[in-house]
Scaffold this motif. Structure first.
Motif, PDB file in Angstrom:
ATOM      1  N   ASN A 264     -34.138 -22.036  46.796  1.00 35.32           N
ATOM      2  CA  ASN A 264     -32.684 -21.608  46.743  1.00 35.32           C
ATOM      3  C   ASN A 264     -32.717 -19.968  46.971  1.00 35.32           C
ATOM      4  OD1 ASN A 264     -33.676 -20.810  44.436  1.00 35.32           O
ATOM      5  ND2 ASN A 264     -31.848 -21.645  43.238  1.00 35.32           N
ATOM      6  N   ARG A 265     -34.168 -19.614  47.532  1.00 34.68           N
ATOM      7  CA  ARG A 265     -34.254 -17.926  47.427  1.00 34.68           C
ATOM      8  C   ARG A 265     -33.820 -17.438  48.977  1.00 34.68           C
ATOM      9  NH1 ARG A 265     -38.806 -20.631  46.309  1.00 34.68           N
ATOM     10  NH2 ARG A 265     -39.878 -19.973  48.283  1.00 34.68           N
ATOM     11  N   PHE A 266     -32.619 -17.334  48.689  1.00 31.98           N
ATOM     12  CA  PHE A 266     -32.089 -16.832  50.095  1.00 31.98           C
ATOM     13  C   PHE A 266     -32.302 -15.616  50.674  1.00 31.98           C
ATOM     14  CE2 PHE A 266     -28.046 -15.272  52.163  1.00 31.98           C
ATOM     15  CZ  PHE A 266     -27.854 -16.304  53.471  1.00 31.98           C
ATOM     16  N   ALA A 267     -32.468 -14.615  49.689  1.00 25.77           N
ATOM     17  CA  ALA A 267     -32.934 -13.269  50.075  1.00 25.77           C
ATOM     18  C   ALA A 267     -34.209 -13.236  50.803  1.00 25.77           C
ATOM     19  CB  ALA A 267     -33.066 -12.194  48.747  1.00 25.77           C
ATOM     20  N   GLU A 268     -35.131 -14.085  50.392  1.00 26.61           N
ATOM     21  CA  GLU A 268     -36.592 -14.126  50.823  1.00 26.61           C
ATOM     22  C   GLU A 268     -36.405 -14.871  52.231  1.00 26.61           C
ATOM     23  OE1 GLU A 268     -40.687 -16.501  49.422  1.00 26.61           O
ATOM     24  OE2 GLU A 268     -39.314 -15.866  47.822  1.00 26.61           O
ATOM     25  N   LEU A 269     -35.534 -15.826  52.362  1.00 30.89           N
ATOM     26  CA  LEU A 269     -35.209 -16.562  53.648  1.00 30.89           C
ATOM     27  C   LEU A 269     -34.741 -15.594  54.642  1.00 30.89           C
ATOM     28  CD1 LEU A 269     -34.998 -19.060  55.611  1.00 30.89           C
ATOM     29  CD2 LEU A 269     -32.787 -19.113  54.759  1.00 30.89           C
ATOM     30  N   LYS A 270     -33.954 -14.627  54.156  1.00 28.69           N
ATOM     31  CA  LYS A 270     -33.297 -13.595  55.114  1.00 28.69           C
ATOM     32  C   LYS A 270     -34.319 -12.736  55.578  1.00 28.69           C
ATOM     33  CE  LYS A 270     -29.343 -12.023  54.817  1.00 28.69           C
ATOM     34  NZ  LYS A 270     -28.076 -11.948  55.490  1.00 28.69           N
ATOM     35  N   ARG A 271     -35.222 -12.081  54.808  1.00 33.23           N
ATOM     36  CA  ARG A 271     -36.533 -11.209  55.008  1.00 33.23           C
ATOM     37  C   ARG A 271     -37.185 -12.123  56.186  1.00 33.23           C
ATOM     38  NH1 ARG A 271     -36.221  -9.735  49.627  1.00 33.23           N
ATOM     39  NH2 ARG A 271     -37.657 -11.040  49.228  1.00 33.23           N
ATOM     40  N   HIS A 272     -37.625 -13.249  55.952  1.00 34.76           N
ATOM     41  CA  HIS A 272     -38.274 -14.226  56.671  1.00 34.76           C
ATOM     42  C   HIS A 272     -37.844 -14.251  57.960  1.00 34.76           C
ATOM     43  CE1 HIS A 272     -41.099 -17.133  58.070  1.00 34.76           C
ATOM     44  NE2 HIS A 272     -40.003 -18.152  58.409  1.00 34.76           N
TER      45      HIS A 272
ATOM     46  N   VAL B  58     -14.731 -25.060  67.749  1.00 37.25           N
ATOM     47  CA  VAL B  58     -16.005 -25.451  68.044  1.00 37.25           C
ATOM     48  C   VAL B  58     -17.107 -24.158  67.956  1.00 37.25           C
ATOM     49  CG1 VAL B  58     -17.537 -26.395  69.701  1.00 37.25           C
ATOM     50  CG2 VAL B  58     -15.358 -27.433  69.541  1.00 37.25           C
ATOM     51  N   HIS B  59     -17.893 -24.039  67.134  1.00 34.47           N
ATOM     52  CA  HIS B  59     -18.791 -22.844  67.056  1.00 34.47           C
ATOM     53  C   HIS B  59     -19.874 -22.821  68.264  1.00 34.47           C
ATOM     54  CE1 HIS B  59     -18.139 -21.854  62.713  1.00 34.47           C
ATOM     55  NE2 HIS B  59     -17.682 -23.169  62.660  1.00 34.47           N
ATOM     56  N   ILE B  60     -20.000 -21.883  68.828  1.00 37.93           N
ATOM     57  CA  ILE B  60     -20.880 -21.705  70.021  1.00 37.93           C
ATOM     58  C   ILE B  60     -21.909 -20.567  69.529  1.00 37.93           C
ATOM     59  CG2 ILE B  60     -20.984 -21.108  72.442  1.00 37.93           C
ATOM     60  CD1 ILE B  60     -18.803 -23.035  72.173  1.00 37.93           C
ATOM     61  N   ILE B  61     -23.031 -20.862  69.032  1.00 36.34           N
ATOM     62  CA  ILE B  61     -23.733 -20.026  68.156  1.00 36.34           C
ATOM     63  C   ILE B  61     -25.222 -19.809  68.495  1.00 36.34           C
ATOM     64  CG2 ILE B  61     -24.126 -21.724  66.453  1.00 36.34           C
ATOM     65  CD1 ILE B  61     -23.801 -19.470  64.293  1.00 36.34           C
ATOM     66  N   SER B  62     -25.754 -18.808  68.641  1.00 37.76           N
ATOM     67  CA  SER B  62     -27.241 -18.681  68.989  1.00 37.76           C
ATOM     68  C   SER B  62     -28.261 -19.165  67.884  1.00 37.76           C
ATOM     69  CB  SER B  62     -27.644 -17.102  69.394  1.00 37.76           C
ATOM     70  OG  SER B  62     -27.298 -16.353  68.479  1.00 37.76           O
ATOM     71  N   ARG B  63     -29.342 -19.410  68.228  1.00 42.11           N
ATOM     72  CA  ARG B  63     -30.250 -20.269  67.293  1.00 42.11           C
ATOM     73  C   ARG B  63     -30.734 -19.453  66.118  1.00 42.11           C
ATOM     74  NH1 ARG B  63     -31.231 -22.875  64.426  1.00 42.11           N
ATOM     75  NH2 ARG B  63     -32.209 -24.771  64.202  1.00 42.11           N
ATOM     76  N   ASP B  64     -30.786 -17.948  66.365  1.00 37.79           N
ATOM     77  CA  ASP B  64     -31.479 -17.139  65.575  1.00 37.79           C
ATOM     78  C   ASP B  64     -31.166 -17.104  63.972  1.00 37.79           C
ATOM     79  OD1 ASP B  64     -29.678 -15.693  67.227  1.00 37.79           O
ATOM     80  OD2 ASP B  64     -29.733 -14.243  65.637  1.00 37.79           O
ATOM     81  N   MET B  65     -29.916 -17.331  63.606  1.00 39.27           N
ATOM     82  CA  MET B  65     -29.222 -17.190  62.340  1.00 39.27           C
ATOM     83  C   MET B  65     -29.557 -15.872  61.591  1.00 39.27           C
ATOM     84  SD  MET B  65     -28.057 -19.996  62.252  1.00 39.27           S
ATOM     85  CE  MET B  65     -27.063 -20.020  60.909  1.00 39.27           C
ATOM     86  N   ARG B  66     -29.905 -14.871  62.750  1.00 38.20           N
ATOM     87  CA  ARG B  66     -29.904 -13.291  61.898  1.00 38.20           C
ATOM     88  C   ARG B  66     -28.348 -12.833  61.847  1.00 38.20           C
ATOM     89  NH1 ARG B  66     -30.949  -7.880  64.658  1.00 38.20           N
ATOM     90  NH2 ARG B  66     -32.288  -6.955  63.345  1.00 38.20           N
ATOM     91  N   SER B  67     -28.064 -12.378  60.840  1.00 37.66           N
ATOM     92  CA  SER B  67     -26.726 -11.965  60.315  1.00 37.66           C
ATOM     93  C   SER B  67     -26.543 -11.254  59.042  1.00 37.66           C
ATOM     94  CB  SER B  67     -25.820 -13.331  60.271  1.00 37.66           C
ATOM     95  OG  SER B  67     -24.619 -12.970  59.552  1.00 37.66           O
ATOM     96  N   ASP B  68     -25.958 -10.308  59.042  1.00 37.41           N
ATOM     97  CA  ASP B  68     -25.664  -9.432  57.605  1.00 37.41           C
ATOM     98  C   ASP B  68     -24.317  -9.943  57.225  1.00 37.41           C
ATOM     99  OD1 ASP B  68     -23.735  -8.310  59.401  1.00 37.41           O
ATOM    100  OD2 ASP B  68     -24.971  -6.426  59.570  1.00 37.41           O
ATOM    101  N   ARG B  69     -23.849 -11.142  57.767  1.00 35.63           N
ATOM    102  CA  ARG B  69     -22.662 -11.877  57.209  1.00 35.63           C
ATOM    103  C   ARG B  69     -22.871 -13.137  56.549  1.00 35.63           C
ATOM    104  NH1 ARG B  69     -17.841  -9.091  57.272  1.00 35.63           N
ATOM    105  NH2 ARG B  69     -17.907  -7.545  59.148  1.00 35.63           N
ATOM    106  N   ALA B  70     -23.904 -13.645  56.649  1.00 35.53           N
ATOM    107  CA  ALA B  70     -24.490 -14.618  55.890  1.00 35.53           C
ATOM    108  C   ALA B  70     -24.801 -14.207  54.591  1.00 35.53           C
ATOM    109  CB  ALA B  70     -25.548 -15.517  56.758  1.00 35.53           C
ATOM    110  N   THR B  71     -24.165 -14.571  53.722  1.00 36.63           N
ATOM    111  CA  THR B  71     -24.540 -14.183  52.345  1.00 36.63           C
ATOM    112  C   THR B  71     -24.624 -15.279  51.154  1.00 36.63           C
ATOM    113  OG1 THR B  71     -22.239 -14.000  51.895  1.00 36.63           O
ATOM    114  CG2 THR B  71     -23.414 -11.969  52.714  1.00 36.63           C
ATOM    115  N   HIS B  72     -24.507 -16.507  51.530  1.00 38.12           N
ATOM    116  CA  HIS B  72     -24.731 -17.743  50.760  1.00 38.12           C
ATOM    117  C   HIS B  72     -25.589 -18.743  51.439  1.00 38.12           C
ATOM    118  CE1 HIS B  72     -21.920 -16.436  47.948  1.00 38.12           C
ATOM    119  NE2 HIS B  72     -21.065 -16.218  48.690  1.00 38.12           N
ATOM    120  N   ARG B  73     -26.178 -19.683  50.651  1.00 31.88           N
ATOM    121  CA  ARG B  73     -27.140 -20.791  50.758  1.00 31.88           C
ATOM    122  C   ARG B  73     -26.289 -21.509  51.612  1.00 31.88           C
ATOM    123  NH1 ARG B  73     -30.318 -24.530  46.989  1.00 31.88           N
ATOM    124  NH2 ARG B  73     -28.635 -24.178  45.732  1.00 31.88           N
TER     125      ARG B  73
END
Ligand code: 5GP
Ligand code: ZN
Length: 219
Positions: free
Chosen positions: A200-208, A135-150
């Protein structure tokens, strides 16, 4: 990554003092090795009768579901405390309470601090990649340098993420359907906080998400 890798934490929790946060009779709570948010933990049942089942099947067992919900609630509290530790000094609500405490305001008159539990989500992926139930227990922010794909982002921000509270799933629940879930992973990206679309602009989403993170932690 070997699909079976999580068995190590179940069978030899003592070998991972830096990853194992909590060990009970029923579960092992570990840090996700590739965190997709500021706080990202995995709760693994230790029961061999359950640990290789698909979540949709495992959580059809009512007693097991109750146990996992209790253990997950305790894990979420721990995750909230960790988030408070990491964000506390940035949060306006948290600071206001701290300052009032410093002024000697009586306990029952203190302004409520930030409820970090609100920012912790608890659930499973509809089609897990790792074999052992978690079970994932995860904070809401989705700020991560490990998330690399859509798909990393979408797996937590579409109905591909199934809250533990939604189990057991009805027999005709669309979230059981592979076609529906493949569609979710391939969906256009949408900011979890403001709803802005990024195609599908993942890099742009990450900056946002970096900008959203600054505002979110200051709440
Ligand atoms: P799933 O997509 O199966 O729901 O998620 C599996 C999770 O396990 C992912 O978030 C991934 O980062 C994490 N993970 C994969 N391998 C390991 C590992 O060896 N150790 C730990 N602690 N986490 C892992
Ligand atoms: Zn946004």
């Amino acid at each position: 990554v070997w699909r079976g890798a999580l068995i190590e934490y179940i069978e030899h929790p003592e070998r991972f003092p830096n990853q194992v946060l909590r060990l009970t009779e029923q579960t092992v709570l570990i840090k996700d090795a590739f965190p997709k948010a500021t706080v990202h933990l995995l709760l693994l049942p230790r029961s061999p009768d359950h640990y290789l089942l698909h979540p949709h099947t495992a959580f059809e067992d009512p007693a097991f579901l109750v146990t996992m919900r209790e253990e997950a609630a305790a894990a979420a509290e721990l995750a909230a405390a960790e988030l408070a530790r990491q964000l506390g000094s940035f949060s306006a609500d948290h600071r206001a309470r701290d300052e009032a405490m410093d002024r000697g305001v009586p306990f029952d008159e203190l302004p409520p601090g930030r409820d970090y539990g609100r920012d912790i989500r608890v659930g499973t992926h509809a089609h897990p990649s790792m074999a052992h139930l978690h079970v994932h227990i995860i904070s809401r922010d989705m700020r991560s340098d490990r998330a690399t794909h859509r798909k990393h982002y979408n797996s937590f921000n579409t109905p591909f993420f199934v809250p533990l509270a939604d189990y057991p799933l009805a027999e005709d629940d669309v979230r059981r359907e592979t076609g529906f879930q493949n569609g979710n992973l391939a969906r256009d990206l949408v900011c979890w906080r403001c709803g802005k679309g990024f195609g599908n602009r993942f890099a742009e989403l990450k900056r946002h998400l970096e900008e959203e993170f600054e505002e979110w932690r200051a709440e």
